[in-house]
Write a protein that holds these residues in place. Structure first.
Motif, PDB file in Angstrom:
ATOM      1  N   GLU A  56       0.861  -1.181   0.000  1.00 25.70           N
ATOM      2  CA  GLU A  56       0.000   0.000   0.000  1.00 25.70           C
ATOM      3  C   GLU A  56       0.898   1.231   0.000  1.00 25.70           C
ATOM      4  O   GLU A  56       1.897   1.273   0.718  1.00 25.70           O
ATOM      5  N   VAL A  57       0.531   2.217  -0.806  1.00 26.58           N
ATOM      6  CA  VAL A  57       1.315   3.450  -0.883  1.00 26.58           C
ATOM      7  C   VAL A  57       0.617   4.545  -0.078  1.00 26.58           C
ATOM      8  O   VAL A  57      -0.583   4.477   0.180  1.00 26.58           O
ATOM      9  N   GLU A  58       1.394   5.550   0.325  1.00 27.49           N
ATOM     10  CA  GLU A  58       0.835   6.647   1.119  1.00 27.49           C
ATOM     11  C   GLU A  58      -0.156   7.475   0.306  1.00 27.49           C
ATOM     12  O   GLU A  58      -1.229   7.806   0.787  1.00 27.49           O
ATOM     13  N   ARG A  59       0.238   7.831  -0.913  1.00 29.09           N
ATOM     14  CA  ARG A  59      -0.616   8.649  -1.788  1.00 29.09           C
ATOM     15  C   ARG A  59      -0.675   8.001  -3.173  1.00 29.09           C
ATOM     16  O   ARG A  59       0.341   7.519  -3.670  1.00 29.09           O
ATOM     17  N   SER A  60      -1.838   8.010  -3.760  1.00 30.12           N
ATOM     18  CA  SER A  60      -1.997   7.328  -5.051  1.00 30.12           C
ATOM     19  C   SER A  60      -1.088   7.897  -6.138  1.00 30.12           C
ATOM     20  O   SER A  60      -0.693   7.169  -7.038  1.00 30.12           O
ATOM     21  N   ASP A  61      -0.727   9.175  -6.047  1.00 27.57           N
ATOM     22  CA  ASP A  61       0.150   9.736  -7.077  1.00 27.57           C
ATOM     23  C   ASP A  61       1.590   9.247  -6.950  1.00 27.57           C
ATOM     24  O   ASP A  61       2.428   9.538  -7.797  1.00 27.57           O
ATOM     25  N   GLN A  62       1.893   8.463  -5.901  1.00 29.82           N
ATOM     26  CA  GLN A  62       3.223   7.893  -5.725  1.00 29.82           C
ATOM     27  C   GLN A  62       3.330   6.477  -6.308  1.00 29.82           C
ATOM     28  O   GLN A  62       4.423   5.928  -6.402  1.00 29.82           O
ATOM     29  N   LYS A  89       3.136   4.952  -9.248  1.00 25.91           N
ATOM     30  CA  LYS A  89       3.991   4.658 -10.397  1.00 25.91           C
ATOM     31  C   LYS A  89       5.472   4.731 -10.025  1.00 25.91           C
ATOM     32  O   LYS A  89       6.253   3.866 -10.408  1.00 25.91           O
ATOM     33  N   ALA A  90       5.857   5.742  -9.246  1.00 26.63           N
ATOM     34  CA  ALA A  90       7.265   5.885  -8.856  1.00 26.63           C
ATOM     35  C   ALA A  90       7.697   4.745  -7.941  1.00 26.63           C
ATOM     36  O   ALA A  90       8.811   4.212  -8.078  1.00 26.63           O
ATOM     37  N   ILE A  91       6.822   4.343  -7.026  1.00 25.38           N
ATOM     38  CA  ILE A  91       7.162   3.239  -6.127  1.00 25.38           C
ATOM     39  C   ILE A  91       7.248   1.930  -6.910  1.00 25.38           C
ATOM     40  O   ILE A  91       8.163   1.127  -6.699  1.00 25.38           O
ATOM     41  N   ALA A  92       6.323   1.706  -7.828  1.00 27.93           N
ATOM     42  CA  ALA A  92       6.372   0.501  -8.655  1.00 27.93           C
ATOM     43  C   ALA A  92       7.659   0.476  -9.474  1.00 27.93           C
ATOM     44  O   ALA A  92       8.292  -0.583  -9.619  1.00 27.93           O
ATOM     45  N   GLY A 120      -7.856  -2.704  -6.083  1.00 24.74           N
ATOM     46  CA  GLY A 120      -8.344  -3.453  -4.932  1.00 24.74           C
ATOM     47  C   GLY A 120      -7.693  -2.990  -3.657  1.00 24.74           C
ATOM     48  O   GLY A 120      -7.314  -1.833  -3.518  1.00 24.74           O
ATOM     49  N   ARG A 121      -7.536  -3.909  -2.717  1.00 29.87           N
ATOM     50  CA  ARG A 121      -7.006  -3.570  -1.390  1.00 29.87           C
ATOM     51  C   ARG A 121      -5.582  -3.064  -1.415  1.00 29.87           C
ATOM     52  O   ARG A 121      -5.194  -2.219  -0.620  1.00 29.87           O
ATOM     53  N   ALA A 122      -4.746  -3.631  -2.273  1.00 25.82           N
ATOM     54  CA  ALA A 122      -3.341  -3.220  -2.357  1.00 25.82           C
ATOM     55  C   ALA A 122      -3.133  -2.412  -3.629  1.00 25.82           C
ATOM     56  O   ALA A 122      -3.829  -2.592  -4.625  1.00 25.82           O
ATOM     57  N   ASP A 123      -2.157  -1.534  -3.576  1.00 27.12           N
ATOM     58  CA  ASP A 123      -1.832  -0.703  -4.739  1.00 27.12           C
ATOM     59  C   ASP A 123      -0.868  -1.415  -5.688  1.00 27.12           C
ATOM     60  O   ASP A 123      -0.933  -1.230  -6.902  1.00 27.12           O
ATOM     61  N   ILE A 124       0.017  -2.223  -5.117  1.00 29.79           N
ATOM     62  CA  ILE A 124       1.064  -2.888  -5.895  1.00 29.79           C
ATOM     63  C   ILE A 124       1.216  -4.322  -5.391  1.00 29.79           C
ATOM     64  O   ILE A 124       1.118  -4.572  -4.188  1.00 29.79           O
ATOM     65  N   LEU A 125       1.465  -5.234  -6.312  1.00 33.69           N
ATOM     66  CA  LEU A 125       1.814  -6.605  -5.950  1.00 33.69           C
ATOM     67  C   LEU A 125       3.224  -6.876  -6.449  1.00 33.69           C
ATOM     68  O   LEU A 125       3.552  -6.589  -7.606  1.00 33.69           O
ATOM     69  N   ALA A 126       4.069  -7.424  -5.563  1.00 32.03           N
ATOM     70  CA  ALA A 126       5.417  -7.839  -5.932  1.00 32.03           C
ATOM     71  C   ALA A 126       5.556  -9.310  -5.577  1.00 32.03           C
ATOM     72  O   ALA A 126       5.025  -9.767  -4.567  1.00 32.03           O
ATOM     73  N   ILE A 127       6.262 -10.056  -6.426  1.00 29.32           N
ATOM     74  CA  ILE A 127       6.431 -11.493  -6.199  1.00 29.32           C
ATOM     75  C   ILE A 127       7.917 -11.832  -6.266  1.00 29.32           C
ATOM     76  O   ILE A 127       8.642 -11.360  -7.148  1.00 29.32           O
ATOM     77  N   THR A 128       8.350 -12.684  -5.336  1.00 29.01           N
ATOM     78  CA  THR A 128       9.738 -13.132  -5.281  1.00 29.01           C
ATOM     79  C   THR A 128       9.794 -14.533  -4.686  1.00 29.01           C
ATOM     80  O   THR A 128       8.779 -15.060  -4.235  1.00 29.01           O
ATOM     81  N   MET A 129      10.970 -15.120  -4.692  1.00 34.19           N
ATOM     82  CA  MET A 129      11.198 -16.411  -4.040  1.00 34.19           C
ATOM     83  C   MET A 129      11.990 -16.163  -2.766  1.00 34.19           C
ATOM     84  O   MET A 129      12.948 -15.377  -2.770  1.00 34.19           O
ATOM     85  N   VAL A 170       6.026   4.017   0.784  1.00 37.49           N
ATOM     86  CA  VAL A 170       5.383   2.744   1.122  1.00 37.49           C
ATOM     87  C   VAL A 170       4.737   2.903   2.494  1.00 37.49           C
ATOM     88  O   VAL A 170       5.419   3.170   3.486  1.00 37.49           O
ATOM     89  N   ARG A 171       3.410   2.766   2.548  1.00 41.85           N
ATOM     90  CA  ARG A 171       2.681   2.900   3.812  1.00 41.85           C
ATOM     91  C   ARG A 171       2.675   1.587   4.585  1.00 41.85           C
ATOM     92  O   ARG A 171       2.791   1.570   5.797  1.00 41.85           O
ATOM     93  N   GLY A 172       2.515   0.477   3.875  1.00 44.64           N
ATOM     94  CA  GLY A 172       2.475  -0.799   4.560  1.00 44.64           C
ATOM     95  C   GLY A 172       2.506  -1.951   3.581  1.00 44.64           C
ATOM     96  O   GLY A 172       2.333  -1.770   2.370  1.00 44.64           O
ATOM     97  N   THR A 173       2.745  -3.148   4.106  1.00 45.73           N
ATOM     98  CA  THR A 173       2.785  -4.358   3.283  1.00 45.73           C
ATOM     99  C   THR A 173       2.037  -5.479   3.981  1.00 45.73           C
ATOM    100  O   THR A 173       1.893  -5.483   5.205  1.00 45.73           O
ATOM    101  N   ARG A 174       1.544  -6.391   3.196  1.00 45.31           N
ATOM    102  CA  ARG A 174       1.001  -7.669   3.673  1.00 45.31           C
ATOM    103  C   ARG A 174       1.639  -8.729   2.793  1.00 45.31           C
ATOM    104  O   ARG A 174       1.771  -8.544   1.585  1.00 45.31           O
TER     105      ARG A 174
END
Length: 154
Positions: free
Chosen positions: A73-79, A81-84, A101-110, A131-135
């Protein structure tokens, strides 16, 4: 000029998605066209970035690793693209996508385990400005993993 894929292009992509090492000759025989036709179509689709032929890691062979999904989740929606974009520069991440949806960005790793995931999130993700938070969730048992998931659905 980028063209849409026609039926022959889709048939070539479908065959390559099953085995990218198949010969142009074999594809041509299956489709009833010349080898040159297959070769030129594959070349055109690669040049137009409609396809990319690459090796894919078989995650079924990694017994000491788990696929980690990190919902950001990002702090502000205008951020967003830069965070991604910043996340896309993190070499350990194999996928970064802007989501609805609930999260702004999804990142996947091993990762090796939950402790490794926590360390990675705290040291590499949470420190990114905005970055405001992660799950996070770990995929531990894959019933189906189709390596062709990125293919064009008709």
């Amino acid at each position: 000029m980028r063209r849409n894929l026609d039926g022959s292009d889709r048939a070539i992509v479908e065959r390559l998605s099953r085995d990218a090492r198949v010969s142009n000759r074999e594809i041509a025989e299956q489709l009833g066209v010349t080898e040159g036709t297959v070769r030129s179509r594959v070349k055109r689709m690669e040049e137009e970035r409609q396809i990319r032929i690459t090796a894919v890691t078989n995650i079924d062979r990694f017994k000491d690793a788990a696929l980690a999904y990190i919902w950001i989740e990002v702090e502000r929606s205008d951020q967003t693209k830069a965070i991604a974009s910043a996340l896309a520069d993190v070499t350990e991440l194999g996928f970064v996508g802007v989501m609805l949806g609930r999260a702004d960005i999804l990142a996947i790793t091993m990762v090796r385990n939950a402790e490794h995931l926590a360390e990675f999130v705290h040291k590499r993700i949470s420190v990114i400005k905005g970055v405001r938070g992660t799950r996070s969730t770990l995929g531990v048992n894959f019933i189906k993993h189709d390596y062709r998931v990125a293919r064009i659905v008709s």
